[in-house]
Structure formats: C-alpha cells, structure tokens
Design an enzyme around this catalytic site. Structure first.
Site, PDB file in Angstrom:
ATOM      1  N   TYR A  56       1.110  -1.402  -0.098  1.00 16.51           N
ATOM      2  CA  TYR A  56      -0.247   0.216  -0.192  1.00 16.51           C
ATOM      3  C   TYR A  56       0.426   1.182  -0.155  1.00 16.51           C
ATOM      4  CZ  TYR A  56      -3.694  -2.635   0.025  1.00 16.51           C
ATOM      5  OH  TYR A  56      -5.012  -3.357  -0.538  1.00 16.51           O
ATOM      6  N   ASP A  94      -8.058   5.661  -4.623  1.00 14.18           N
ATOM      7  CA  ASP A  94      -7.348   6.875  -5.231  1.00 14.18           C
ATOM      8  C   ASP A  94      -7.976   8.081  -5.306  1.00 14.18           C
ATOM      9  OD1 ASP A  94      -8.648   7.501  -7.931  1.00 14.18           O
ATOM     10  OD2 ASP A  94      -8.133   6.243  -8.785  1.00 14.18           O
ATOM     11  N   HIS A 109     -14.738   2.020  -1.169  1.00 17.85           N
ATOM     12  CA  HIS A 109     -13.673   1.531  -0.467  1.00 17.85           C
ATOM     13  C   HIS A 109     -12.580   1.739   0.122  1.00 17.85           C
ATOM     14  CE1 HIS A 109     -15.308  -1.905  -3.815  1.00 17.85           C
ATOM     15  NE2 HIS A 109     -15.983  -2.340  -2.645  1.00 17.85           N
ATOM     16  N   GLY A 175     -16.692   1.681 -15.992  1.00 15.89           N
ATOM     17  CA  GLY A 175     -15.290   1.424 -15.398  1.00 15.89           C
ATOM     18  C   GLY A 175     -14.598   0.256 -15.044  1.00 15.89           C
ATOM     19  N   THR A 176     -15.920  -0.719 -14.326  1.00 12.95           N
ATOM     20  CA  THR A 176     -15.998  -1.098 -13.083  1.00 12.95           C
ATOM     21  C   THR A 176     -16.085  -2.788 -14.141  1.00 12.95           C
ATOM     22  OG1 THR A 176     -17.021  -2.489 -10.897  1.00 12.95           O
ATOM     23  CG2 THR A 176     -17.532  -0.689 -12.335  1.00 12.95           C
ATOM     24  N   SER A 177     -15.495  -4.014 -13.548  1.00 13.80           N
ATOM     25  CA  SER A 177     -15.871  -5.400 -14.322  1.00 13.80           C
ATOM     26  C   SER A 177     -17.168  -5.755 -13.418  1.00 13.80           C
ATOM     27  CB  SER A 177     -14.610  -6.053 -14.163  1.00 13.80           C
ATOM     28  OG  SER A 177     -14.514  -6.349 -12.381  1.00 13.80           O
ATOM     29  N   GLU A 203     -15.741  -2.812 -21.672  1.00 14.18           N
ATOM     30  CA  GLU A 203     -15.894  -4.462 -22.659  1.00 14.18           C
ATOM     31  C   GLU A 203     -17.089  -4.808 -21.504  1.00 14.18           C
ATOM     32  OE1 GLU A 203     -12.537  -6.913 -21.720  1.00 14.18           O
ATOM     33  OE2 GLU A 203     -12.861  -5.980 -19.818  1.00 14.18           O
TER      34      GLU A 203
HETATM   35  C1  BJW Z   1     -11.944   0.405 -18.768  1.00 14.03           C
HETATM   36  C2  BJW Z   1     -10.955   1.051 -19.086  1.00 14.03           C
HETATM   37  C3  BJW Z   1     -10.510   2.577 -19.730  1.00 14.03           C
HETATM   38  C4  BJW Z   1     -10.027  -0.675 -18.625  1.00 14.03           C
HETATM   39  N1  BJW Z   1     -12.055   3.061 -20.081  1.00 14.03           N
HETATM   40  N2  BJW Z   1     -13.032   1.017 -18.965  1.00 14.03           N
HETATM   41  C5  BJW Z   1     -18.928 -15.153  -3.592  1.00 14.03           C
HETATM   42  C6  BJW Z   1     -19.957 -14.207  -4.180  1.00 14.03           C
HETATM   43  C7  BJW Z   1     -20.713 -13.087  -3.809  1.00 14.03           C
HETATM   44  C8  BJW Z   1     -19.818 -11.839  -3.551  1.00 14.03           C
HETATM   45  C9  BJW Z   1     -18.570 -12.524  -2.549  1.00 14.03           C
HETATM   46  C10 BJW Z   1     -18.495 -14.017  -2.696  1.00 14.03           C
HETATM   47  N3  BJW Z   1     -17.457 -14.099  -1.933  1.00 14.03           N
HETATM   48  C11 BJW Z   1     -17.110 -12.691  -1.258  1.00 14.03           C
HETATM   49  C12 BJW Z   1     -18.258 -12.267  -1.309  1.00 14.03           C
HETATM   50  C13 BJW Z   1     -18.116 -10.934  -0.924  1.00 14.03           C
HETATM   51  C14 BJW Z   1     -16.328  -9.975  -1.705  1.00 14.03           C
HETATM   52  C15 BJW Z   1     -16.432 -10.353  -3.149  1.00 14.03           C
HETATM   53  O1  BJW Z   1     -17.844  -9.670  -3.566  1.00 14.03           O
HETATM   54  N4  BJW Z   1     -16.068 -11.176  -3.715  1.00 14.03           N
HETATM   55  C16 BJW Z   1     -15.510 -11.226  -5.070  1.00 14.03           C
HETATM   56  C17 BJW Z   1     -14.205 -11.204  -5.009  1.00 14.03           C
HETATM   57  C18 BJW Z   1     -16.495 -12.731  -5.677  1.00 14.03           C
HETATM   58  N5  BJW Z   1     -17.152  -8.742  -1.082  1.00 14.03           N
HETATM   59  C19 BJW Z   1     -16.287  -8.222  -0.249  1.00 14.03           C
HETATM   60  O2  BJW Z   1     -15.795  -8.617   0.680  1.00 14.03           O
HETATM   61  C20 BJW Z   1     -17.085  -6.990  -0.173  1.00 14.03           C
HETATM   62  N6  BJW Z   1     -17.673  -6.446   1.807  1.00 14.03           N
HETATM   63  C21 BJW Z   1     -18.911  -7.763   1.621  1.00 14.03           C
HETATM   64  O3  BJW Z   1     -19.437  -7.759   0.771  1.00 14.03           O
HETATM   65  O4  BJW Z   1     -19.456  -7.047   3.079  1.00 14.03           O
HETATM   66  C22 BJW Z   1     -20.224  -7.663   2.931  1.00 14.03           C
HETATM   67  C23 BJW Z   1     -21.441  -6.863   2.844  1.00 14.03           C
HETATM   68  C24 BJW Z   1     -22.979  -7.383   3.549  1.00 14.03           C
HETATM   69  C25 BJW Z   1     -24.283  -6.652   2.179  1.00 14.03           C
HETATM   70  C26 BJW Z   1     -23.800  -6.308   1.909  1.00 14.03           C
HETATM   71  C27 BJW Z   1     -22.831  -4.802   2.262  1.00 14.03           C
HETATM   72  C28 BJW Z   1     -21.462  -5.293   2.526  1.00 14.03           C
HETATM   73  C29 BJW Z   1     -15.187  -6.267   0.385  1.00 14.03           C
HETATM   74  C30 BJW Z   1     -14.594  -5.875  -0.954  1.00 14.03           C
HETATM   75  C31 BJW Z   1     -13.780  -4.785  -0.692  1.00 14.03           C
HETATM   76  C32 BJW Z   1     -13.210  -4.864  -2.523  1.00 14.03           C
HETATM   77  N7  BJW Z   1     -11.752  -4.237  -1.976  1.00 14.03           N
HETATM   78  C33 BJW Z   1     -11.183  -3.921  -3.486  1.00 14.03           C
HETATM   79  C34 BJW Z   1      -9.827  -3.678  -2.793  1.00 14.03           C
HETATM   80  C35 BJW Z   1      -9.202  -2.172  -2.402  1.00 14.03           C
HETATM   81  C36 BJW Z   1      -7.575  -2.690  -2.382  1.00 14.03           C
HETATM   82  C37 BJW Z   1      -7.209  -1.799  -3.402  1.00 14.03           C
HETATM   83  O5  BJW Z   1      -7.584  -0.924  -3.561  1.00 14.03           O
HETATM   84  O6  BJW Z   1      -6.217  -2.684  -3.248  1.00 14.03           O
HETATM   85  O7  BJW Z   1     -11.443  -3.083  -4.108  1.00 14.03           O
HETATM   86  S1  BJW Z   1     -10.602  -5.565  -4.638  1.00 14.03           S
HETATM   87  C38 BJW Z   1     -10.877  -4.294  -5.736  1.00 14.03           C
HETATM   88  O8  BJW Z   1     -12.007  -5.200  -6.969  1.00 14.03           O
HETATM   89  C39 BJW Z   1     -10.758  -3.134  -5.650  1.00 14.03           C
HETATM   90  C40 BJW Z   1     -11.561  -2.417  -6.391  1.00 14.03           C
HETATM   91  O9  BJW Z   1     -12.537  -0.903  -5.880  1.00 14.03           O
HETATM   92  C41 BJW Z   1     -12.771  -3.614  -6.667  1.00 14.03           C
HETATM   93  C42 BJW Z   1     -13.837  -3.532  -8.051  1.00 14.03           C
HETATM   94  O10 BJW Z   1     -12.924  -3.535  -8.988  1.00 14.03           O
HETATM   95  P1  BJW Z   1     -12.825  -3.035 -10.183  1.00 14.03           P
HETATM   96  O11 BJW Z   1     -13.027  -1.410  -9.626  1.00 14.03           O
HETATM   97  O12 BJW Z   1     -14.204  -3.394 -10.871  1.00 14.03           O
HETATM   98  O13 BJW Z   1     -11.646  -3.170 -11.409  1.00 14.03           O
HETATM   99  P2  BJW Z   1     -11.676  -4.377 -12.266  1.00 14.03           P
HETATM  100  O14 BJW Z   1      -9.870  -4.148 -12.611  1.00 14.03           O
HETATM  101  O15 BJW Z   1     -11.917  -5.924 -12.239  1.00 14.03           O
HETATM  102  O16 BJW Z   1     -12.623  -3.729 -13.656  1.00 14.03           O
HETATM  103  C43 BJW Z   1     -11.550  -2.456 -14.546  1.00 14.03           C
HETATM  104  C44 BJW Z   1     -13.044  -2.297 -15.837  1.00 14.03           C
HETATM  105  O17 BJW Z   1     -12.497  -1.565 -16.246  1.00 14.03           O
HETATM  106  C45 BJW Z   1     -13.162  -3.989 -16.557  1.00 14.03           C
HETATM  107  O18 BJW Z   1     -14.330  -4.009 -16.794  1.00 14.03           O
HETATM  108  C46 BJW Z   1     -12.058  -3.111 -17.386  1.00 14.03           C
HETATM  109  O19 BJW Z   1     -12.700  -3.299 -19.378  1.00 14.03           O
HETATM  110  C47 BJW Z   1     -12.966  -2.037 -17.185  1.00 14.03           C
HETATM  111  N8  BJW Z   1     -11.893  -1.425 -18.305  1.00 14.03           N
HETATM  112  N9  BJW Z   1      -9.703   0.258 -19.345  1.00 14.03           N
HETATM  113  C48 BJW Z   1     -12.975   2.213 -19.610  1.00 14.03           C
HETATM  114  N10 BJW Z   1     -10.440   2.548 -20.235  1.00 14.03           N
END
Ligand code: BJW
Length: 236
Positions: A56, A94, A109, A175-177, A203
């Site tokens: 981090y 960020d 987050h 911009g989220t997957s 995509e």
């Molecule tokens: C472009 C582009 C360009 C590229 N133009 N586009 C099983 C089933 C369902 C859920 C769970 C499960 N097992 C566990 C869970 C829950 C878990 C979860 O979802 N896990 C999954 C892996 C399945 N979630 C949690 O634990 C969360 N907490 C929780 O659920 O608490 C309980 C609760 C219950 C009820 C209500 C509320 C809460 C916490 C999640 C914490 C996520 N943390 C992270 C890491 C932070 C640390 C760090 O930054 O280092 O956050 S994970 C990481 O993923 C980060 C992001 O914010 C998050 C999302 O990613 P994002 O932003 O979508 O990025 P990418 O890379 O995935 O996608 C980018 C997209 O952009 C792509 O589609 C590209 O195509 C596109 N792109 N260039 C436009 N130029």
C-alpha cells in the site's frame, strides 16, 4: 431524458486506467503482481503486515504522481452543472475524482490518502509511508493501517448509497468489471427500484446484461460524450 433528475454514478478502476493506474483484473493488473489474498484481506494483514504495508505504501506513492483524465474531468463538469441530485460512488481508492474538481464523491472502498488508527478509530490524512509504524497524530499509538476496505470487511456508507439509489432516476456504471460485491449488485438493486441503468465500460462487464443500455469503449471518450448528452438534455 427530461424526466431524469437524480443520478447515481458508480465508478471503478477503468476510470483511472487512462491516468496510468493499473486495473485489478486486466492484463498487467495488480493481482498479477500480488495475489489479492496476500494483500487485501484482514487475515493477510495479520499474517504478514510488512508485505501489506509495503504494497500500500508503493501504491499510495504512485497515485500521487498520476493526474485526472478526461473521464474524471467530465464527471466533475457534471457535478458542477447538474442541478438535480448526484452521487458519484467510487470503488477507487485514488483521489482523481476530487483532483478533477468533483465534490459529490463517496469512496465506498476507502482512500489511499487516509490512514486508519486501530487504537482510536481516527482517520488522519496520510501521504507518506506506514511501513515504519508511525505514531497516530491523534492518540500517539503506532496502530495505523491503510484506510482501505479489504475482502470480508463492510464497504463504507452503504446506507447513503442505498438511499441515493432509492431516489435515483438513472444509475450509470463506469469502468468496473462487476466482479466485486456489493457494488456489482447495484445494477440489480437499481432495476428492482425501476431506475434506468446505463453501463459505460471498455468491454462488457460481468453484469452487462442487467443494464438497459451498454456502451463500450474507453472512458475518456464515452464519459465526456455521455456528460455532454445528459447536460444538453437537461437544458432542452
Ligand atoms: C476500462 C478502461 C478504460 C479498463 N475505460 N473501462 C461470493 C459471491 C458474492 C460475493 C462474495 C462471495 N465471496 C465473497 C464475497 C464478497 C466479496 C466479493 O465480492 N468477492 C468477489 C471476489 C466474489 N466482497 C467483499 O468482501 C466486500 N464486502 C462485503 O461484501 O461485505 C459484506 C456486505 C454484505 C452486504 C452488504 C454489504 C456488504 C468488500 C469488497 C472490498 C473490495 N476491495 C478491493 C480491494 C481494495 C484494496 C486495494 O485497492 O488494493 O477493491 S477489491 C478490488 O476490486 C478493489 C476495487 O474497488 C474492486 C472492484 O474492481 P473494479 O473497479 O471493478 O476493477 P476491475 O479491474 O475488476 O475492472 C476494471 C474494468 O474497467 C474492466 O471491466 C475493464 O474492462 C474496464 N476498463 N480500462 C473504460 N480505459
């Protein structure tokens, strides 16, 4: 478009990709250099705090060298010019939305530029390193961790997000997957509430079929186009 007054925007790593910040799941994404389970869980932090703090510290330093892009600026323009309710819910840790000038931003987050004191619960602004175990400015304890929501932890301000979705006329996901919950479920929450839904992503996301409309391409092109369109419609 005349009937749209309240908007919720969800942003993800794709919005900052063209500023040079790696996405999480794309080619060259962070997870390929560091396994997520090694760095982004409370268990990983308990097991190997130095690894997690170093990771981090590196990213906190890197984001401070990046600049907002045309997508961040377009959302800041929307914030400045949109008369109705607007909430920009970002999964990004960020500060590029704010540096572009957006004000109505909610970091569900956490934020790289905050630390979180596990002793006194303060969240001081933090631009330096944590690996050297600095004292918390509020209580003096060496108990600071990144103010980042890790897997298994509750994302921030969920009540505010759901309240905004309940009032929304339009939900736009940019911009989220659609891989990480609860953010990935917002489109279905919105649909159940009768809210119009739009995806702007490079995509099709994992949830693309849930959206009323999906446009695919780079955020720096799609977002300024959409903002110009919706602002023009609101003045029609
Ligand atoms: C472009 C582009 C360009 C590229 N133009 N586009 C099983 C089933 C369902 C859920 C769970 C499960 N097992 C566990 C869970 C829950 C878990 C979860 O979802 N896990 C999954 C892996 C399945 N979630 C949690 O634990 C969360 N907490 C929780 O659920 O608490 C309980 C609760 C219950 C009820 C209500 C509320 C809460 C916490 C999640 C914490 C996520 N943390 C992270 C890491 C932070 C640390 C760090 O930054 O280092 O956050 S994970 C990481 O993923 C980060 C992001 O914010 C998050 C999302 O990613 P994002 O932003 O979508 O990025 P990418 O890379 O995935 O996608 C980018 C997209 O952009 C792509 O589609 C590209 O195509 C596109 N792109 N260039 C436009 N130029």
């Amino acid at each position: 478009m005349d009937s749209i007054r309240n908007i919720v925007v969800l942003t993800g790593a794709g919005v900052s990709a063209e500023s040079g910040i790696d996405t999480f799941r794309g080619g060259g994404g962070l997870w390929e250099q560091h396994r997520v389970e090694d760095v982004a869980t409370p268990e990983a932090f308990a097991r190997d705090p130095d690894l997690v703090l170093r990771f981090y510290d590196m990213r906190r330093e890197a984001i401070q060298t990046k600049e907002p892009n045309a997508a961040h600026r377009a959302l800041a323009r929307l914030d400045a010019e949109w008369d109705g309710e607007l909430l920009i819910v970002t999964q990004n840790v960020d500060d590029l939305h704010e540096r572009a000038g957006a004000r109505r931003v909610l970091h569900m987050h956490g934020e790289h530029l905050n630390a979180w004191c596990m002793a006194c619960d303060e969240r001081p602004r933090w631009t330096g390193t944590l690996i050297d175990r600095p004292a918390c400015p509020a209580c003096g304890e060496a108990a600071l961790r990144p103010d980042i929501v890790w897997f298994g932890e509750m994302p921030y301000r969920m009540d505010e997000i759901f309240a905004a979705l309940e009032q929304a006329d339009l939900f736009v996901s940019i911009g989220t997957s659609g891989a990480v919950y609860p953010a990935a479920g917002f489109v279905r929450n919105a649909r159940e509430l009768g809210v119009e839904t739009l995806e702007l992503n490079l995509e099709p996301s994992q949830g693309t079929l849930w959206f009323d409309e999906a446009r695919h391409g780079p955020a720096t092109e799609l977002v300024p186009e959409w903002v110009a369109e919706i602002l023009a419609g609101s003045r029609a």
